[in-house]
Write a protein that holds these residues in place. Structure first.
Motif, PDB file in Angstrom:
ATOM      1  N   MET A  56       0.821  -1.224  -0.052  1.00 25.92           N
ATOM      2  CA  MET A  56       0.049   0.008  -0.069  1.00 25.92           C
ATOM      3  C   MET A  56       0.726   0.999  -0.016  1.00 25.92           C
ATOM      4  N   LEU A  72       1.898   1.509  -3.453  1.00 28.32           N
ATOM      5  CA  LEU A  72       0.922   2.062  -4.431  1.00 28.32           C
ATOM      6  C   LEU A  72       0.574   3.552  -4.226  1.00 28.32           C
ATOM      7  N   PHE A  73       0.510   3.912  -2.937  1.00 27.03           N
ATOM      8  CA  PHE A  73       0.282   5.374  -2.613  1.00 27.03           C
ATOM      9  C   PHE A  73       1.267   6.308  -3.103  1.00 27.03           C
ATOM     10  N   SER A  80       3.346   5.888  -5.610  1.00 27.98           N
ATOM     11  CA  SER A  80       3.315   5.968  -6.926  1.00 27.98           C
ATOM     12  C   SER A  80       2.068   6.881  -7.492  1.00 27.98           C
TER      13      SER A  80
END
Lengths: 166, 227
Positions: free
Chosen positions: B79, B82-83, B85
């Motif tokens: 996570m 992803l965050f 990114s």
């Protein structure tokens, strides 16, 4: 929804600007897929064991789900975050070419999987699992083998079969 | 970095002399970066093949060995990446819009995420070191789990090689993003001899998304292995 906002303002020379909404939606989708893949992988630990056995089919399905979700996430990152979807033809060529090349390169694995097909001493299949080890039967077979060596009649190379070696 | 070419000193409009126009200049930057990323795919790819080979042969033991990995910590790291990114994509967005101050904040957020990732990784690694799961040069690998120790050694060799190589990429990313943040901040202060448009941010962004991409596959393969 957000794709309608894709604009090409004049002084930007036609370069694509991905709108904020699209980026946020992509991130939320990635988060959702993340939750999905964890739930799918943890199901056997949450008491739904009966769906899972050790058959090859079930393994292919469960692994397919995990890899499929990862591929979906990767596609979102490549297409939206990395902007390949909005890139020029040349950019697409390089981006897709790299991943296609990767898949093509997987052919090198054939070497390992094809060795048991050949009647050469010492190229016997490795045990599927070393649990239990040294499980060779008195007749020389090993129940752990994934692929049993095909019998080659009189064409054998004369050596005694060795089991469990690799 | 103000060089020869058209529109010198105008943010986002400088065209260096060897390019016909801005479009061609930007395309060649992006294509060059993707050519580099293709070599990165070649770099990580064979490791995934090694993983596939041993996983196919020793699924049972791999499954037993993977139970010692903490899927929650791995999920937290996923996570975080992803965050980060997402923040990096926002940084590119703000760079394209010329909102340099917002971009600096985005990049600082990415840096924070990268450090957070490394902190979680340190917690994970040190737990494995304490247990003796690191297959080190002295062959002191000391496995106590259910899997066959020989196969567990292969599993943890792959785990440390692949996540370690990914970790090196995160560290390189921190250095590059750190420098970029500094350059963009200088531009936002009015300096001319620094980034001239959003392209450096997009290049660094492509690299960072690639690091995220590798982890997207590492996470299910190591932490969420199906039976």
């Amino acid at each position: 929804m957000a794709t309608a906002e894709h604009t090409h303002d004049g002084h930007d020379h036609g370069h694509h600007i991905t709108p904020k909404n699209t980026l946020t939606a992509t991130f939320l989708t990635l988060t959702g897929l993340m939750v999905l893949t964890i739930v799918a992988a943890r199901l056997p630990y949450m008491g739904v064991d009966f769906l899972y056995d050790d058959s090859l089919l079930v393994r292919l399905i469960t692994n397919g789900i995990a890899i499929g979700i990862a591929l979906l996430k990767a596609a979102l990152v490549v297409q939206i975050f990395m902007g390949v979807k909005f890139g020029t033809k040349l950019v697409k060529f390089y981006a897709y070419g790299g991943f296609i090349w990767f898949l093509t390169m997987s052919v090198i694995l054939i070497d390992y999987f094809s060795r048991p097909w050949e009647p050469v001493q010492g190229w016997e299949a490795a045990p599927a699992s070393a649990l239990p080890r040294n499980a060779s039967q008195p007749d020389g077979t090993n129940p752990d083998f994934i692929i049993q060596r095909p019998e080659h009649g009189g064409k054998d190379h004369g050596g005694e079969k060795k089991s469990g070696e690799h | 970095m103000a060089g020869w070419g058209a529109n010198q000193g105008q943010y986002g409009k400088e065209v260096y002399f060897q390019y016909e126009d801005l479009d061609q200049q930007q395309e060649s930057y992006v294509v060059g970066m993707w050519a580099f990323l293709v070599t990165e795919v070649m770099f990580f790819g064979p490791l995934f093949f090694i993983y596939a080979l041993y996983r196919w042969k020793y699924q049972t033991d791999f499954y037993l060995a993977h139970n010692d990995l903490d899927y929650v910590l791995g999920g937290v790291n996923t996570m975080i990446l992803l965050f980060s990114s997402y923040l990096m994509a926002l940084a590119v967005f703000n760079a394209q819009k010329g909102k340099l101050k917002a971009q600096v904040w985005n990049l600082l957020g990415v840096l924070g995420c990268a450090f957070g990732f490394l902190i979680v990784k340190t917690v994970e690694y040190s737990a494995k070191f304490t247990k003796g799961y690191f297959p080190d040069g002295q062959f002191m690998f000391n496995y106590h789990g259910d899997a066959n120790p020989e196969i567990a050694r292969i599993f943890y060799s792959l785990y440390f090689t692949m996540t370690g190589l990914h970790g090196v990429h995160v560290i390189i990313g921190i250095l590059v993003i750190g420098m970029l943040t500094f350059l963009v901040w200088r531009r936002s202060q009015g300096a001319q001899n620094t980034v001239t448009d959003y392209v450096p941010t997009e290049m660094v962004g492509l690299y960072w998304h690639f690091v995220d991409l590798v982890w997207i596959f590492l996470y299910p393969l190591f932490y969420l292995m199906p039976k």
